[in-house]
Scaffold this motif. Structure first.
Motif, PDB file in Angstrom:
ATOM      1  N   VAL A  14       0.917  -1.054  -0.097  1.00  0.00           N
ATOM      2  CA  VAL A  14      -0.022  -0.118   0.193  1.00  0.00           C
ATOM      3  C   VAL A  14       1.005   1.125   0.029  1.00  0.00           C
ATOM      4  O   VAL A  14       1.590   1.376   0.717  1.00  0.00           O
ATOM      5  CB  VAL A  14      -0.834   0.084   1.292  1.00  0.00           C
ATOM      6  CG1 VAL A  14      -1.914   1.302   1.197  1.00  0.00           C
ATOM      7  CG2 VAL A  14      -1.819  -1.242   1.334  1.00  0.00           C
ATOM      8  N   GLU A  15       0.649   2.213  -0.914  1.00  0.00           N
ATOM      9  CA  GLU A  15       1.439   3.577  -0.872  1.00  0.00           C
ATOM     10  C   GLU A  15       0.537   4.523  -0.219  1.00  0.00           C
ATOM     11  O   GLU A  15      -0.625   5.005  -0.425  1.00  0.00           O
ATOM     12  CB  GLU A  15       1.408   3.924  -2.471  1.00  0.00           C
ATOM     13  CG  GLU A  15       2.112   3.014  -3.179  1.00  0.00           C
ATOM     14  CD  GLU A  15       2.162   3.714  -4.584  1.00  0.00           C
ATOM     15  OE1 GLU A  15       2.344   4.953  -4.997  1.00  0.00           O
ATOM     16  OE2 GLU A  15       1.602   3.028  -5.797  1.00  0.00           O
ATOM     17  N   LYS A  16       0.952   4.385   1.147  1.00  0.00           N
ATOM     18  CA  LYS A  16       0.053   5.206   2.055  1.00  0.00           C
ATOM     19  C   LYS A  16       0.055   6.720   1.955  1.00  0.00           C
ATOM     20  O   LYS A  16      -1.053   7.237   2.025  1.00  0.00           O
ATOM     21  CB  LYS A  16       0.728   5.092   3.481  1.00  0.00           C
ATOM     22  CG  LYS A  16      -0.143   5.588   4.730  1.00  0.00           C
ATOM     23  CD  LYS A  16       0.658   5.419   6.143  1.00  0.00           C
ATOM     24  CE  LYS A  16      -0.135   6.232   7.308  1.00  0.00           C
ATOM     25  NZ  LYS A  16       0.481   6.025   8.521  1.00  0.00           N
ATOM     26  N   GLN A  22      -5.654  11.061  -1.561  1.00  0.00           N
ATOM     27  CA  GLN A  22      -6.702  10.938  -2.280  1.00  0.00           C
ATOM     28  C   GLN A  22      -8.000  10.856  -1.247  1.00  0.00           C
ATOM     29  O   GLN A  22      -9.091  11.331  -1.581  1.00  0.00           O
ATOM     30  CB  GLN A  22      -6.675   9.552  -2.997  1.00  0.00           C
ATOM     31  CG  GLN A  22      -5.773   9.587  -4.238  1.00  0.00           C
ATOM     32  CD  GLN A  22      -6.153   8.475  -5.132  1.00  0.00           C
ATOM     33  OE1 GLN A  22      -7.252   7.902  -5.290  1.00  0.00           O
ATOM     34  NE2 GLN A  22      -5.056   8.100  -5.884  1.00  0.00           N
ATOM     35  N   LEU A  23      -7.898  10.500  -0.071  1.00  0.00           N
ATOM     36  CA  LEU A  23      -8.906  10.332   0.971  1.00  0.00           C
ATOM     37  C   LEU A  23      -9.074  11.747   1.415  1.00  0.00           C
ATOM     38  O   LEU A  23     -10.320  12.049   1.787  1.00  0.00           O
ATOM     39  CB  LEU A  23      -8.550   9.462   2.138  1.00  0.00           C
ATOM     40  CG  LEU A  23      -8.453   7.766   1.974  1.00  0.00           C
ATOM     41  CD1 LEU A  23      -7.980   7.341   3.060  1.00  0.00           C
ATOM     42  CD2 LEU A  23      -9.965   7.294   1.648  1.00  0.00           C
ATOM     43  N   ARG A  24      -8.218  12.538   1.622  1.00  0.00           N
ATOM     44  CA  ARG A  24      -8.273  13.756   2.149  1.00  0.00           C
ATOM     45  C   ARG A  24      -9.033  14.730   1.186  1.00  0.00           C
ATOM     46  O   ARG A  24      -9.863  15.826   1.459  1.00  0.00           O
ATOM     47  CB  ARG A  24      -7.074  14.624   2.225  1.00  0.00           C
ATOM     48  CG  ARG A  24      -6.257  14.135   3.618  1.00  0.00           C
ATOM     49  CD  ARG A  24      -5.008  14.603   3.823  1.00  0.00           C
ATOM     50  NE  ARG A  24      -4.559  14.327   5.067  1.00  0.00           N
ATOM     51  CZ  ARG A  24      -3.180  13.953   5.175  1.00  0.00           C
ATOM     52  NH1 ARG A  24      -2.342  13.710   4.028  1.00  0.00           N
ATOM     53  NH2 ARG A  24      -2.670  13.369   6.509  1.00  0.00           N
ATOM     54  N   LYS A  71     -14.380   3.420  -3.709  1.00  0.00           N
ATOM     55  CA  LYS A  71     -13.571   3.451  -5.117  1.00  0.00           C
ATOM     56  C   LYS A  71     -12.292   3.779  -5.079  1.00  0.00           C
ATOM     57  O   LYS A  71     -11.386   3.392  -5.798  1.00  0.00           O
ATOM     58  CB  LYS A  71     -14.308   4.651  -5.761  1.00  0.00           C
ATOM     59  CG  LYS A  71     -15.857   4.458  -6.152  1.00  0.00           C
ATOM     60  CD  LYS A  71     -16.465   5.331  -7.030  1.00  0.00           C
ATOM     61  CE  LYS A  71     -17.990   5.131  -7.473  1.00  0.00           C
ATOM     62  NZ  LYS A  71     -18.568   6.174  -8.142  1.00  0.00           N
ATOM     63  N   ILE A  72     -11.771   4.661  -3.994  1.00  0.00           N
ATOM     64  CA  ILE A  72     -10.427   4.904  -3.967  1.00  0.00           C
ATOM     65  C   ILE A  72      -9.585   3.817  -3.386  1.00  0.00           C
ATOM     66  O   ILE A  72      -8.485   3.215  -4.122  1.00  0.00           O
ATOM     67  CB  ILE A  72     -10.057   5.935  -2.872  1.00  0.00           C
ATOM     68  CG1 ILE A  72     -10.427   7.417  -3.512  1.00  0.00           C
ATOM     69  CG2 ILE A  72      -8.612   6.232  -2.487  1.00  0.00           C
ATOM     70  CD1 ILE A  72     -10.690   8.400  -2.378  1.00  0.00           C
ATOM     71  N   CYS A  73     -10.134   2.813  -2.398  1.00  0.00           N
ATOM     72  CA  CYS A  73      -9.376   1.818  -1.689  1.00  0.00           C
ATOM     73  C   CYS A  73      -9.414   0.577  -3.032  1.00  0.00           C
ATOM     74  O   CYS A  73      -8.189  -0.165  -3.015  1.00  0.00           O
ATOM     75  CB  CYS A  73     -10.052   1.224  -0.617  1.00  0.00           C
ATOM     76  SG  CYS A  73      -9.831   2.170   0.692  1.00  0.00           S
ATOM     77  N   SER A  74     -10.400   0.666  -3.804  1.00  0.00           N
ATOM     78  CA  SER A  74     -10.581  -0.388  -4.715  1.00  0.00           C
ATOM     79  C   SER A  74      -9.489  -0.174  -5.803  1.00  0.00           C
ATOM     80  O   SER A  74      -8.705  -1.076  -6.394  1.00  0.00           O
ATOM     81  CB  SER A  74     -11.882  -0.595  -5.394  1.00  0.00           C
ATOM     82  OG  SER A  74     -12.084  -1.543  -6.362  1.00  0.00           O
ATOM     83  N   ALA A  75      -9.279   0.884  -6.261  1.00  0.00           N
ATOM     84  CA  ALA A  75      -8.287   1.334  -7.217  1.00  0.00           C
ATOM     85  C   ALA A  75      -6.909   1.184  -6.814  1.00  0.00           C
ATOM     86  O   ALA A  75      -6.132   0.670  -7.568  1.00  0.00           O
ATOM     87  CB  ALA A  75      -8.688   2.893  -7.947  1.00  0.00           C
ATOM     88  N   LEU A  76      -6.538   1.443  -5.562  1.00  0.00           N
ATOM     89  CA  LEU A  76      -5.282   1.344  -5.022  1.00  0.00           C
ATOM     90  C   LEU A  76      -5.047   0.031  -4.300  1.00  0.00           C
ATOM     91  O   LEU A  76      -3.894  -0.167  -3.888  1.00  0.00           O
ATOM     92  CB  LEU A  76      -4.959   2.334  -3.952  1.00  0.00           C
ATOM     93  CG  LEU A  76      -5.185   3.858  -4.733  1.00  0.00           C
ATOM     94  CD1 LEU A  76      -4.796   4.821  -3.441  1.00  0.00           C
ATOM     95  CD2 LEU A  76      -4.183   3.949  -5.911  1.00  0.00           C
TER      96      LEU A  76
END
Length: 500
Positions: A14-16, A22-24, A71-76
């Motif tokens: 994971v690229e934290k 992206q979450l922000r 959507k963000i977590c799925s893509a990453l």
């Protein structure tokens, strides 16, 4: 992707910083937790024996924010662990070290309450008891009532298919939910069931009940409300022998009586609860039964007469009938306080959750007594006796080296014996991480392969609550090798359970 040896869960690269950036963009600052002191409260659920700090915690304020997170977590390719009130006892909400804990605590609106249709549409963070409180003015309530109902939430109840002390007559969560709305890991909105009595196609609504956060993120639930009975009354029956108490349960059902509640507690549970709650339990009893009848006054009077007659014929040494609502609630307060009461007398305990045929309740208690001697640990027992759902509370001290391992082995043996006696490894608490090994005892390799296929159909990358519920083929092979070396002890338990 590597493997964490402690829980055999998949590891993710994971690229934290990219994830945080992206979450922000989609969350308010207070809805994103990253500092260790903020993450620490999320390191476990009610199964506190196992802990893991998450990478990040997110607290969306609405479905749109939850959708953006997924959507963000799925893509990453970031794992997501759904979390409700964290009252679960199987480790279902334990974080993943590479993952995001998605708390639904802020989604706590009762969207609509329709007294005429006897339904309520609620968000997943609504507390179980809050539904009944909101419906009370209409003479309605939500029937499933887990002991943790003042804190546990509807989303978690659906995820674990929770029951409660009145599940015998009114059913588990699955029997009281009409519709579930949720999000797939890709953020797609899905709905299961509807307000009608039936729907075309496969019954995917039932699939969501007990899915333990493995298939979709729940964002809304339509529940069925029940009319409050005119009267409810409880009979508290004492027994000088657990076999008599267990047989009394089977006799009540055999007589054609379906009590609103039918609970059983053994001597250790009684002696833990009574000093704590002062519910009026008989401290000389080896076991007690709580049997409730509800309905019209005439129905209650007739059923209570039949029930007390069966209890006397079954050898009850004492019978008390609640004389008013306060006394009825006090009788139930003792049963509902069993878990915290046991927590007062032991540093730690593991709560198990097997289910067996009612006729085998006494046999299981006899077998557990033998296990106590072999493992050198005490065990208090409370049962949803009406449907054979047992909650053995195995007491241990985590500060004593090896005791957690002993308690875990003790609990595993109870669950495996449940299967051998014709039951299952869970009735309402789910599998999570605590019982994943015993899934190998419950199901064949072919059945487990189907479970994995179903999981992939909803979550191809295995990002939702990874490493939980369904064991890998390799883990089951290891389990079978280990169990073959322990057949002697296992046979001893089965013999004890069928001795009389």
């Amino acid at each position: 992707m590597s493997t964490d040896s402690a829980f055999t869960v998949p590891r993710f690269a994971v690229e934290k910083q990219r994830l945080l950036a992206q979450l922000r963009e989609v969350l308010p600052a207070l809805s994103l937790l990253v500092d260790e002191e903020d993450l620490r409260p999320y390191e476990c659920d009610g199964l506190m024996a196992y802990r893991q700090l998450p990478l990040i915690v997110v607290l969306p304020e609405n479905e749109a924010q939850a959708q953006a997170i997924l959507k963000i977590c799925s893509a990453l390719k970031v794992p997501v662990i759904p979390r409700g009130a964290a009252t679960g006892l199987s480790g279902g909400a334990m974080p993943h070290r590479d993952g995001v804990v998605l708390s639904l605590a802020k989604l706590k609106k009762i969207v609509k309450l329709d007294a005429l249709a006897r339904t309520a549409i609620v968000q997943p963070g609504v507390r179980n008891l809050a539904v009944s409180e909101a419906a009370a003015e209409h003479g309605l309530y939500y029937a499933p009532d887990p002991s943790s109902q003042i804190a546990c939430t509807i989303g978690g109840n659906v995820s674990e298919n929770s029951g409660g002390v009145h599940c015998l007559k009114y059913g588990l969560t699955v029997h009281n939910v009409l519709r579930v709305r949720g999000l797939t890991i890709e953020g797609e909105i899905v709905e299961f069931g509807n307000a009608a009595l039936d729907a075309p196609g496969y019954d995917l609504l039932a699939l969501m009940n007990g899915s333990e956060g493995m298939l979709a993120l729940i964002t809304e639930v339509t529940v069925r409300l029940t009319a409050k009975p005119e009267l409810a009354q409880v009979v508290l029956a004492s027994f000088d022998d657990v076999t008599k108490a267990g047989d009394a349960v089977a006799s009540i059902i055999a007589a054609g009586i379906i009590p609103a509640g039918l609970e059983m507690m053994d001597r250790k549970a009684i002696h833990a609860v009574e000093p704590y709650v002062k519910a009026g339990y008989d401290l000389n009893a080896e076991a007690i039964l709580l049997c409730e009848s509800d309905g019209t006054p005439e129905e209650v009077a007739e059923e209570m007469a039949r029930m007390t007659a069966v209890l006397r014929q079954s050898g009850a040494s004492g019978i008390r009938v609640s004389q008013n609502e306060a006394e009825r609630l006090m009788f139930w307060a003792g049963r509902k306080a069993a878990f915290p009461a046991v927590g007062r007398i032991t540093p730690d305990y593991l709560c198990m959750d097997g289910t067996i045929p009612r006729k085998n309740l006494a046999r299981m208690l006899i077998a557990i007594a033998g296990m106590e001697e072999r493992y050198g640990l005490r065990c208090a027992n409370v049962f949803h006796a009406g449907d054979g759902n047992l909650h053995p509370l195995i007491m241990y001290d985590a500060n004593v080296p090896g005791q957690l391992d002993l308690a875990t082995a003790f609990g595993g043996e109870i669950l495996e014996l449940s299967v051998k006696l014709g039951g299952t490894i869970t009735g309402e608490h789910g599998v999570g991480i605590k019982k994943i090994v015993q899934m190998c005892a419950q199901f064949t390799p072919a059945e487990l392969a189907l479970f994995h296929a179903l999981k992939r159909a909803f979550d191809p990358e295995g990002l939702l609550n990874p490493g939980k519920v369904i064991p890998t083929a390799a883990r089951c092979r290891e389990y079978r090798l280990t169990r073959s070396a322990a057949d002697g002890a296992d046979n001893a338990s089965v013999n004890a359970a069928t001795r009389y």
